[in-house]
Design an enzyme around this catalytic site. Sequence first.
Site, PDB file in Angstrom:
ATOM      1  N   GLU A 169       8.604   2.496  -4.220  1.00 56.13           N
ATOM      2  CA  GLU A 169       8.728   1.507  -5.355  1.00 56.13           C
ATOM      3  C   GLU A 169      10.587   2.157  -5.569  1.00 56.13           C
ATOM      4  O   GLU A 169      10.563   1.974  -7.522  1.00 56.13           O
ATOM      5  CB  GLU A 169       8.606   2.017  -6.277  1.00 56.13           C
ATOM      6  CG  GLU A 169       6.440   1.894  -5.918  1.00 56.13           C
ATOM      7  CD  GLU A 169       5.161   2.108  -6.570  1.00 56.13           C
ATOM      8  OE1 GLU A 169       4.588   1.746  -6.723  1.00 56.13           O
ATOM      9  OE2 GLU A 169       5.596   3.315  -7.111  1.00 56.13           O
ATOM     10  N   HIS A 477      -2.628  -0.535  -3.356  1.00 56.12           N
ATOM     11  CA  HIS A 477      -1.435  -0.343  -4.044  1.00 56.12           C
ATOM     12  C   HIS A 477      -1.052   1.517  -4.051  1.00 56.12           C
ATOM     13  O   HIS A 477      -1.709   2.304  -3.676  1.00 56.12           O
ATOM     14  CB  HIS A 477      -1.602   0.044  -5.885  1.00 56.12           C
ATOM     15  CG  HIS A 477      -1.347  -1.792  -6.241  1.00 56.12           C
ATOM     16  ND1 HIS A 477      -0.521  -2.148  -6.954  1.00 56.12           N
ATOM     17  CD2 HIS A 477      -2.479  -2.803  -5.237  1.00 56.12           C
ATOM     18  CE1 HIS A 477      -0.335  -3.457  -7.454  1.00 56.12           C
ATOM     19  NE2 HIS A 477      -1.744  -4.096  -6.543  1.00 56.12           N
ATOM     20  N   GLU A 478       0.421   1.538  -3.768  1.00 56.29           N
ATOM     21  CA  GLU A 478       1.145   2.835  -3.793  1.00 56.29           C
ATOM     22  C   GLU A 478       0.714   3.295  -2.062  1.00 56.29           C
ATOM     23  O   GLU A 478       0.601   4.784  -1.746  1.00 56.29           O
ATOM     24  CB  GLU A 478       0.856   3.567  -4.319  1.00 56.29           C
ATOM     25  CG  GLU A 478       1.016   4.094  -5.832  1.00 56.29           C
ATOM     26  CD  GLU A 478       0.081   2.750  -6.225  1.00 56.29           C
ATOM     27  OE1 GLU A 478       0.737   1.824  -7.283  1.00 56.29           O
ATOM     28  OE2 GLU A 478      -0.857   3.075  -6.473  1.00 56.29           O
ATOM     29  N   GLU A 496       0.393  -2.951  -2.690  1.00 59.68           N
ATOM     30  CA  GLU A 496       1.789  -4.091  -3.067  1.00 59.68           C
ATOM     31  C   GLU A 496       2.595  -2.959  -2.311  1.00 59.68           C
ATOM     32  O   GLU A 496       3.646  -3.946  -1.788  1.00 59.68           O
ATOM     33  CB  GLU A 496       1.223  -2.367  -4.419  1.00 59.68           C
ATOM     34  CG  GLU A 496       2.421  -2.825  -5.437  1.00 59.68           C
ATOM     35  CD  GLU A 496       2.486  -1.846  -6.228  1.00 59.68           C
ATOM     36  OE1 GLU A 496       2.703  -1.920  -7.569  1.00 59.68           O
ATOM     37  OE2 GLU A 496       1.630  -0.476  -5.885  1.00 59.68           O
ATOM     38  N   GLU A 502       4.878  -3.696 -13.040  1.00 58.64           N
ATOM     39  CA  GLU A 502       4.708  -3.345 -13.579  1.00 58.64           C
ATOM     40  C   GLU A 502       5.453  -1.702 -14.165  1.00 58.64           C
ATOM     41  O   GLU A 502       6.287  -1.675 -15.360  1.00 58.64           O
ATOM     42  CB  GLU A 502       3.829  -1.570 -14.061  1.00 58.64           C
ATOM     43  CG  GLU A 502       3.940  -1.029 -12.162  1.00 58.64           C
ATOM     44  CD  GLU A 502       3.846  -1.671 -10.698  1.00 58.64           C
ATOM     45  OE1 GLU A 502       3.307  -0.984 -10.106  1.00 58.64           O
ATOM     46  OE2 GLU A 502       3.582  -2.994 -10.890  1.00 58.64           O
TER      47      GLU A 502
END
Length: 698
Positions: A169, A477-478, A496, A502
């Site tokens: 991320e 996600h993650e 994701e 976000e």
Amino acid sequence: MKQLLSVLLAFAMSMLSAQSVQSPSGKISVDFKLAGDGQPTYSVNYKSKAVVLESALGIKLKDKPALNVKFEIVGSKTATFNESWKPVLGEQSNIVNHYNELTVSLVQKETHVKMNIIFRAFDEGVAFRYDFPKQADLNYFIISDEVTQFNLTENNKVFWIPGDFDSNEYEYNETKLSEIDNSKINMNNGIGVKSIPGKYMVQTPLMMKSPTGLYVNIFEAAVVNYPVMHLNVDVNNYKLTAQLVPNAIGDKAYLQTPCVSPWRTIMISNDARDIVGSKMILNLNEPSKIDDTSWIKPMKYVGIWWEMHVGKSTWDYAGSQNATNFADAPKASGKHGATTENTKRYIDFAAKNGFDGVLVEGWNVGWEDWNGNWKEEVFDFTTPYPDFDIAALSAYAKAKNVKMIMHHETSGSVANYERHLDRAFENMVKYNYPAVKTGYVGKIIPRGEFHDGQTMVNHFNFVARRAADYKLMVNSHESSHPTGYGRTYPNYVAAEAARGTEFNAWSIGNPPMHETILPFTRLLGGPMDYTPGIFEIKMSYYDKNKTEQVHTTLAKQLALYVTMYSPIQMAADLLENYEKYPDAFQFIKDVAVDWDDSTYLQAEPGDYLTIARKAKGKESWFLGAITDENARKSEVKLDFLTKGKKYKAIIYEDAKDADWKNNPIAYKIKTMVVTSKSKINLNLAPGGGTAISFEPIN
């Protein structure tokens, strides 16, 4: 005569030790040979120009001789493959899979271990993998390292993020290869868990552009029962070496023959559009293992999510109280977002505006004590908070013809999630939830494992396979980066696995070039749930003391629905913000999420991207154009439209004074009649974009 035989034998051996394969068009070639010590090597040319110089291949084993030298070739074979297949959901209704293949069979002289190296040459790049057949001299084995190298020819411009074993991320860095240095990047970036083992380690996909204008992308495909591959960079010699993510005790992978490694991929073109439009990663994965895919459907959804990120509400029910026994009915904090009343509001909005689903985060007990404590058991994935009536909401949504999307945040406690997985999925089936958004925030349990190690890769894939047994779709996600496994299990509809929207709400955010890079990197492995559609750009709207903001214009947020492919797309902003801008919201209501065709019109990583897509089973087209921090003007030919038809083009574009930082919500809408012979001028503001819908005129 003996001398002649010796010469002929030496020539025959040299021919056997050097093998090659070309792509169907002949523009890409891969050459394989054994170096003097029996070291397998390969090189790659594009239009007769060297792209990858002679580079080492091989595997190092734990407690066994390494499989990287002292090989001899015992055979080779070639094959050609050409098919067209239909993805269940996708950017196009038909995908061509055309390549030439070379398999080189090796045996290590001292150990008698057999290893094949399989090369595939596509017109957009090359791929290779290690294949270990069933054999007496190798059964169970542990990989300690992979010595795969990519010896590049030039000091390319490169778009890179740190080789973090726990997070992808990050915002992208744009430097030369020689300037890669993790010690110089901003680590105050909102990422909670970081595990970067080396100064010069980067993640794949690694997108590059050579000084002579050649686009090169290094990635991997079909990562199954294997860790993710990062790259160690020799910044002085432009040599990249595979770095596999270890497990808790330092081993890389536990395997048993027969088995294969993931594909190592190198995409090459002098046109960036070939890279962003490539389906090579998907083609390197196995076909769907799900016979009946009728239940796998695209979804456009709204949800209780962004309001937590902007501080309007919370995931937890009881606030600062450390409430764990909800039979005692602890006092509510008053800020909980996932209430029955609020969820009904979202269901009503979805029904009114033609959305398929509603996501609700924070519905289940445990959020008061969930993150940062490396805690084994936090959530049970079945028990709702007292103010969330799951049965009543299921019935309410069904009556409105709206599907509910489940949220399972694991807090990194994967062992706990797997213990509860079947009960959690049974709960979804009971209450008619067809899709789940999974989350993996925090350090992984089993403790010491990384997000990108073999254990977690197996977990992410297992969740998709187990979900298929219940006819459920998965949006993770993650997770580790997707590598095309969604072809094999098409219920794994999105992930994701990159820096999403976000981060704009509470950190330094995502710079304007971020969305122009992701289609060249993260999205090559599969759809990304980027959660676009933010209309109130500046966080000062919610709190005058906040300086954070989304680093785009509103018009660019619309364009992202076309440029950031996902068959499950969120309209991420608060409902009231859409009600304030109904004319702009119309594009989100209209835009498709599943496609018959996609045309890549303009592309330059880090700078701009323009894509046109045809809606599945319809004559409607949609166009998205985005730019980085620089304003941009261009002309687009509409020759992708069906010849002989007229279309009503509704153009959502930046106003003349729009700017992502100073005036992000300024937009205008205009309408014109166009045909396949028409042209449209695009005027993109700094950090801006244009979105266009084309509806046929009957």
